[in-house]
Design a protein around this motif. Structure first.
Motif, short mmCIF file in Angstrom:
data_model
loop_
_atom_site.label_atom_id
_atom_site.label_comp_id
_atom_site.label_asym_id
_atom_site.label_seq_id
_atom_site.Cartn_x
_atom_site.Cartn_y
_atom_site.Cartn_z
N TYR A 445 57.44 7.12 -16.69
CA TYR A 445 58.85 7.54 -16.80
C TYR A 445 59.49 6.95 -18.06
O TYR A 445 60.21 7.64 -18.79
CB TYR A 445 59.60 7.08 -15.56
N LYS A 448 58.40 8.57 -21.25
CA LYS A 448 59.08 9.86 -21.41
C LYS A 448 60.52 9.64 -21.88
O LYS A 448 61.03 10.37 -22.73
CB LYS A 448 59.08 10.62 -20.08
N GLU A 449 61.18 8.63 -21.29
CA GLU A 449 62.56 8.35 -21.69
C GLU A 449 62.64 7.98 -23.16
O GLU A 449 63.51 8.45 -23.90
CB GLU A 449 63.11 7.21 -20.84
N TRP A 452 62.19 11.01 -25.10
CA TRP A 452 63.43 11.81 -25.07
C TRP A 452 64.47 11.23 -26.03
O TRP A 452 65.18 11.97 -26.71
CB TRP A 452 64.00 11.85 -23.66
N GLN A 453 64.54 9.90 -26.06
CA GLN A 453 65.48 9.27 -26.98
C GLN A 453 65.15 9.63 -28.43
O GLN A 453 66.03 9.91 -29.23
CB GLN A 453 65.47 7.76 -26.78
N GLN A 454 63.83 9.64 -28.73
CA GLN A 454 63.42 10.03 -30.08
C GLN A 454 63.77 11.48 -30.36
O GLN A 454 64.23 11.83 -31.45
CB GLN A 454 61.91 9.81 -30.24
N GLU A 455 63.56 12.32 -29.32
CA GLU A 455 63.92 13.73 -29.48
C GLU A 455 65.42 13.88 -29.69
O GLU A 455 65.87 14.75 -30.45
CB GLU A 455 63.46 14.52 -28.27
N LEU A 456 66.21 13.07 -28.97
CA LEU A 456 67.66 13.13 -29.14
C LEU A 456 68.06 12.76 -30.57
O LEU A 456 68.95 13.36 -31.16
CB LEU A 456 68.34 12.21 -28.13
#
Length: 845
Positions: A445, A448-449, A452-456
């Motif tokens: 998890y 993934k978080e 996601w932060q990198q994607e943000l």
């Protein structure tokens, strides 16, 4: 020290044994035939402790013991006929123990070889290794004993506490059975009263009440309750049986009523059943009740009788629920669970669900062990951040208003975990000294978080770049829109200064039209791009002649090309061998005009544009053409070619012609080609020129209307004498349309909104109007609703009068909406005079 889980398991086992013994007492009491009841009790008792044999010895007045009842396990040889007339002298030690009211438990026969020599020889002769025996007494007088050969001693000790009570009950039963038949009923009644009192005294301490429920056809249900049962119901013993039943049934918690009724059915079907449920006591409030019943057959008048017990088990249930709340609070945690007593500073492990991740020793000083967890397992750079979290001295305050607190951390191997302190949900809601500490592996998890932060971050960067691009676009649009508007306003000023110069006025009018057309093109680009990006593009399936469409595209742009002194080489004759196709001509025309417009805009003065076509693929009912549009313009760099189809992209705005574009043209082309099922690519060289090569597939028109393009030329428009109703809310647009139509010889009636137009039509005599010119977006009632009401009214001309939409909403779905509302044609604003006249003339009567 036993763990909470172990204590809970022991409690459960003891309660089960106690329940078993109560069941035996209840069943024996309920037996209509005492001998059968004793035999059934011996079988149940022997099976429970896994004995080879269970039996009853009765003592006669001359101190002789005799085996009177016996049960044997499968394969065990009965001994009842061999054990008659045994004197006290043969078992002196047993008799001495029984007279004291005590129970005999022999774990190993050799243990009593010296202390009970006579009994030892008697038991050894029968191959008895373990034994349990308890006295049968009647009013403190020894009348016999019950024995079990070779039982499992661990189970035997569970029921040891209740054996004396069972012996008393067996004594009463045997005594009742021995009475003479004539005096048996009177003695039995007295004995049962004594038994009832004895049972009430015995069971009252355990909060066990005895009851009977009678269900008789045509009568209200009745419940007969003993003293303890009345106390458990909170009623006086004088209460009527009918009211007693009503009190009991009304006190059952609503969510348990169905289960209790189902349990009654099970008792009637199987003979016995038990249920635990909540009951609302008038003084104690909500209590937990364990209830078991036995069914009696052959009740008169088709009714039935159930006898059973009613026990208050609130204390034990609450203890069990407390344990369940501990485990439920951690049901989703798969790592390890610890209980911490903050008052005692004690920490103990409840479970380790995953042996791959052991935390610490199983128990010890909480403040020391929780600190060692931080130092041993938390990555060094995170340890300072976790020290405050693991501080037990502040934990009770932190948990006062929160059920849990948690913190995530990486361990020394880089694996992400979550540590959590949890307050179990105790019933009184005040006990915060007992808490749970749990650890959960959350690496998947967390990874993934982090992703996601990198994607943000990337998305934010892309959004920033997009905002910059849009800002640039708005800046360019501001310039590009203001430029033609400035030209229009300047030319209007020139007209005002030269009112008497027809030549200068004509020149100004021509240039104003060019400026307005360019402004319309800019707006159309933006609207088209929005339509494509929102997925609202609707393709047509319309027959058309591809040769005429291509000719029209060049005609539209011919004036611009002439100003640049460009040479145009059209498609050679015969290249398009199958011109009659079915497709979306509006969008095909848009593709060609956008590419050709760019070829003109970025060309060199005196340059050249050429268009060629070839059939790339062909079947019986379809054809795919490859088109090439080449120019000799300024060209593009190889780097820019990778971005040419991106919205708002422009390589060199300074090299553009006078009126800059939006940077959307090629993006629109690319998306339209994709939507039509085609492909497109670009070849270009800086300062040499560019080539756009694209393919478009078409379905062939099976029944073309003409083989000669010249035959499709529309006739000259004539609308003189037509009476036209204009419905338009914009005053200027209404005046312009009315002037143009009246100038062409038509009679015009103009109204301001859809409702007024509808009312004007329905109130007019038949054949008053030849055509209705209807705007779409209007106040009060829009054009679509007005057209729908006109088509559905009872006016003689409602279904035949032509209705032509004129609207600034010019997309294909807007056209479909107008057709659906009953309109015959759709004209897009700004209105082209020649096209307007052609459409109106087509509907002339």
């Amino acid at each position: 020290m036993r763990t909470l889980e172990q204590e809970n398991q022991i409690l459960k086992t003891e309660l089960a044994a106690e329940r078993f013994m109560i069941d035996q007492i209840t069943k024996l009491n309920s037996s209509e035939i005492i001998t059968d009841g004793i035999q059934e009790m011996l079988g149940a008792l022997g099976a429970y402790v896994h004995a080879d044999r269970s039996y009853v010895f009765e003592i006669t007045d001359n101190y002789i013991t005799t085996n009177t009842y016996e049960w044997c396990a499968p394969g065990v040889i009965p001994q009842i006929d061999n054990l008659k007339g045994i004197t006290f002298d043969e078992m002196p030690h047993w008799i001495e123990i029984f007279l004291k009211g005590e129970t005999i438990l022999i774990d190993h026969l050799e243990d009593v070889r010296l202390s009970m020599p006579q009994e030892y020889e008697l038991l050894k002769m029968q191959n008895i290794r373990t034994l349990i025996a308890f006295p049968i007494s009647l009013h403190d007088h020894l009348i016999g004993f019950v024995g079990l050969d070779n039982p499992e001693m661990s189970r035997s000790r569970l029921i040891e506490r209740m054996l004396y009570l069972l012996g008393q009950h067996v004594g009463i039963a045997i005594d009742d059975y021995k009475k003479e038949r004539i005096r048996l009923e009177m003695a039995a009644a007295k004995s049962r009263q004594e038994y009832k009192r004895d049972m009430e005294n015995i069971l009252g301490g355990a909060q066990i009440g005895i009851w009977s429920i009678e269900m008789e056809h045509g009568k209200a249900p009745r419940m007969y309750a003993d003293r303890t049962m009345c106390e458990l119901l909170g009623v006086h013993p004088s209460i009527s049986p009918e009211d007693c039943y009503d009190v009991w049934f009304a006190g059952i918690s609503p969510n348990y009523v169905a289960a209790v009724l189902d349990n009654v059915d099970i008792v009637r079907r199987d003979g016995y059943s038990e249920i635990t449920y909540t009951w609302n006591h008038p003084a104690r409030g909500l209590i937990w009740v364990r209830c078991g019943g036995v069914f009696f057959h052959n009740y008169p008048d088709g009714g039935f009788l159930i006898r059973g017990y009613h026990q208050d088990v609130t204390a034990s249930i609450r203890s069990e629920l407390r344990y369940q709340s501990l485990t439920a609070a951690t049901s989703q945690i798969y790592y390890a669970i610890y209980t911490i007593d903050l008052k005692q500073d004690y920490m103990e492990q409840l479970s380790t669900a995953n042996a791959l991740f052991p935390l610490s020793d199983d128990k010890g000083v909480a403040s020391e062990k929780i600190g060692s967890i931080c130092k041993k397992y938390v990555r060094e750079d995170y340890q300072p951040k976790l020290q405050d979290f693991f501080d037990l001295s502040t934990l009770q305050e932190r948990l006062t208003h929160n059920r849990f607190v948690s913190r995530e951390y990486p361990d020394k191997d880089g694996l992400w975990k979550r540590a959590t302190f949890i307050v179990p949900e105790y019933e009184d809601g005040t006990d915060f000294s007992q808490i749970l500490y749990v650890t959960q592996v959350i690496d998947e998890y967390k990874q993934k978080e982090l992703a996601w932060q990198q994607e943000l971050v990337q998305a934010a960067d892309e959004a920033r770049r997009a905002n910059i691009a849009k800002s640039d676009f708005l800046s360019r649009m501001s310039h590009d829109i203001r430029t033609p508007i400035n030209g229009i306003m300047g030319l209007l000023d020139i007209e005002e200064l030269n009112p008497d110069s027809p030549e200068r006025l004509r020149e100004c009018h021509t240039r104003i039209r060019v400026c307005a057309s360019h402004l319309l093109g800019l707006i159309n680009d933006v609207l088209d791009m929005n339509k494509l990006e929102s997925g609202e593009l609707i393709l047509e399936k319309t027959p058309f002649d591809l040769r005429i469409l291509l000719k029209d595209c060049w005609t539209i742009l011919e004036f611009q090309a002439a100003k640049m002194e460009l040479t145009f080489e059209p498609i050679s004759a015969g290249s398009i061998t199958r011109p009659y196709v079915i497709g979306s001509p509006l969008h095909v025309r848009q593709i060609f005009t956008n590419i050709l417009s760019n070829a003109i805009k970025y060309n060199k003065r005196g340059g050249k544009i050429s268009v060629s076509a070839r059939a790339a693929a062909s079947t019986e009912d379809s054809v795919s053409y490859e088109f090439t549009i080449a120019d000799t313009g300024i060209g593009m760099s190889q780097e820019y070619l990778e971005h040419i189809f991106e919205p708002f992209s422009q390589e060199d705005p300074g090299a553009r012609t006078t009126y800059h574009g939006t940077g959307l043209g090629m993006s629109i082309v690319h998306r339209l080609v994709d939507s039509l099922g085609g492909t497109i690519r670009v070849e270009s060289e800086k300062n040499v020129g560019s080539r756009f090569i694209f393919t478009l597939p078409f379905q062939l028109d099976p029944s073309p209307k003409s083989q000669n393009p010249a035959e499709n030329e529309p006739p000259a428009a004539d609308i003189s004498g037509m009476h036209i109703l204009i419905v338009e809310d914009n005053e200027l647009n209404r005046e312009i349309a009315q002037y143009l139509l009246e100038d062409a010889g038509a009679t015009v009636t103009a109204v301001c909104d859809g409702l007024e137009g509808y009312q004007k039509f329905v109130s007019s005599p038949p054949e008053t109007f030849d055509l209705i010119l209807m705007d779409i977006m209007m106040p009060v009632m829009d054009g679509l609703e007005a057209a729908t009401k006109i088509r559905s009214c009872d006016h003689p001309d409602a279904l035949t009068i032509p209705i032509v939409a004129m609207s600034a909403n010019a997309f294909s779905d807007d056209v479909l909406a107008s057709k659906k509302a009953g309109m015959n044609e759709h004209l897009a604003k700004p209105l082209e005079l020649n096209k307007l006249m052609q459409v109106l003339a087509r509907f002339r009567m």
